[in-house]
Design a protein around this motif. Sequence first.
Motif, mmCIF file in Angstrom:
data_model
loop_
_atom_site.group_PDB
_atom_site.id
_atom_site.type_symbol
_atom_site.label_atom_id
_atom_site.label_comp_id
_atom_site.label_asym_id
_atom_site.label_seq_id
_atom_site.Cartn_x
_atom_site.Cartn_y
_atom_site.Cartn_z
ATOM 1 N N ALA A 69 0.840 -1.201 0.000
ATOM 2 C CA ALA A 69 0.000 0.000 0.000
ATOM 3 C C ALA A 69 0.873 1.247 0.000
ATOM 4 O O ALA A 69 0.608 2.220 -0.705
ATOM 5 C CB ALA A 69 -0.929 -0.013 1.212
ATOM 6 N N GLU A 70 1.945 1.191 0.783
ATOM 7 C CA GLU A 70 2.878 2.309 0.857
ATOM 8 C C GLU A 70 3.541 2.554 -0.494
ATOM 9 O O GLU A 70 3.718 3.679 -0.933
ATOM 10 C CB GLU A 70 3.947 1.963 1.897
ATOM 11 N N ASN A 73 1.295 4.231 -2.786
ATOM 12 C CA ASN A 73 1.205 5.629 -2.393
ATOM 13 C C ASN A 73 2.421 6.414 -2.904
ATOM 14 O O ASN A 73 2.295 7.507 -3.437
ATOM 15 C CB ASN A 73 1.118 5.714 -0.870
ATOM 16 N N LEU B 156 -7.629 6.488 -0.557
ATOM 17 C CA LEU B 156 -6.550 6.691 0.416
ATOM 18 C C LEU B 156 -5.816 8.009 0.196
ATOM 19 O O LEU B 156 -5.121 8.494 1.081
ATOM 20 C CB LEU B 156 -5.549 5.532 0.337
ATOM 21 N N GLU B 161 -2.434 8.446 7.761
ATOM 22 C CA GLU B 161 -2.065 7.021 7.827
ATOM 23 C C GLU B 161 -2.809 6.253 8.909
ATOM 24 O O GLU B 161 -3.299 5.157 8.669
ATOM 25 C CB GLU B 161 -0.554 6.883 8.061
ATOM 26 N N ARG B 168 -5.643 0.304 4.004
ATOM 27 C CA ARG B 168 -4.334 0.051 3.398
ATOM 28 C C ARG B 168 -4.012 -1.445 3.392
ATOM 29 O O ARG B 168 -3.437 -1.960 2.438
ATOM 30 C CB ARG B 168 -3.242 0.854 4.122
#
Lengths: 139, 263
Positions: A69-70, A73, B156, B161, B168
């Motif tokens: 997910a990071e 992003n 998102l 966060e 996520r």
Amino acid sequence: MTVATQGAGGGGGAVDRPSGSSLADVIDTILDKGLVIDAYVRVSLVGIEVLTIDARIVIASVDTYLRFAEAVNRLDLEEKGQGGLPNLVGQMQEGGAKKKTKGAAQGALESAGEKVREFVGDGGDSDRAPRRRRPREEE
Amino acid sequence: MSAPTDSETPEQQVSTGCYVYGIAPADLEATSDARGVGDPPGKVSIVRHDQIAALVSDIDLGGPLGTPEDLLAHQQLLDAAASEVPVLPMRFGAVMTDPEAVKEELLAPHHDEFLAALNELGGRVEYVVKGRYVEEAILSEVLSEVPTAQELRQQLIGQPEDATRNLRIQLGEIINQAITAKRDADTAKVVEALSQFAAATAVREPTHEQDAAHVVLLAELGRQGELEQALAELGREWEGRVNLRLLGPLAPYDFVVAEAAQQ
């Protein structure tokens, strides 16, 4: 017999052809593969401390998911201001041949992945029981 | 077929053991520069019995075994030998009491079985093909193909966060599933592209969540050029998407199996 450092096809670096196995490659290869002496003789491993390494199995975990997910992003940040995604993908595919995507980030990721393997002191004799490998396949 | 288990009792006093690397035909010669396991590296020698032989070196039973140098020495020795003669590699860490034990308890009782396996192996060696996805490329691919991943990603954007952990996780799980499916397909593609050059192929477990393929092949040493060419073609097709590596020739670690272990 010689081994070319590049594929014989001259793929312009399309295939990495290291001249020797790295430690990570070796760990993947010799710790749980090959003939097991215990299968043949019962007197193996006489009083020696064999350090073994936990075989790494990729088990998808929450950590893995969060990392993905990071990464998605991050992808957004890198590419922002370049329009929608389909457009982006198109550019990537077209420009694929020119674009050298393998960079520092990739290297860092790999080493992070490899880092999972750690040496653990193991009693030395017991749980090295033979694990069945698939039988030799012949044509 | 198993050797007596009580025969080591008189040998308890010895401080050195005999490390076994692998089995080869008896006409194998030890090269003088071969480095064995241990610190300092053991001198590699050959124990012969009839038509087969074992590659061995003395090892200090007091010291630990399994440093990076030990692991590399084990594989390098076997891989070098495998380029010259058929070799049945032992798994790392095989130690017997002494060369006599190697001969009497390992080589002699299993002579015919080992010899048959060596003959069957012939001039074939192992190659490892590893593919690793290029992160940006594979993530973009997944986002463009999986609408739910795309939607989650949109949700998102700009969110703090700590408020979006579950979302996520959900997104990452979807991506992981998509990559797993791609890995299966791409692994099959590697096997398909290369199996015509191989006597046997096998798929190894992935060692990284972005692995695209981890395939081992048993192939004639003489066909290495063709193999490299076919893989290079695939590498060009996947340029920017998958980084491919080819390792080998190696000893056939993935293709030896102990029949005697069936008991």
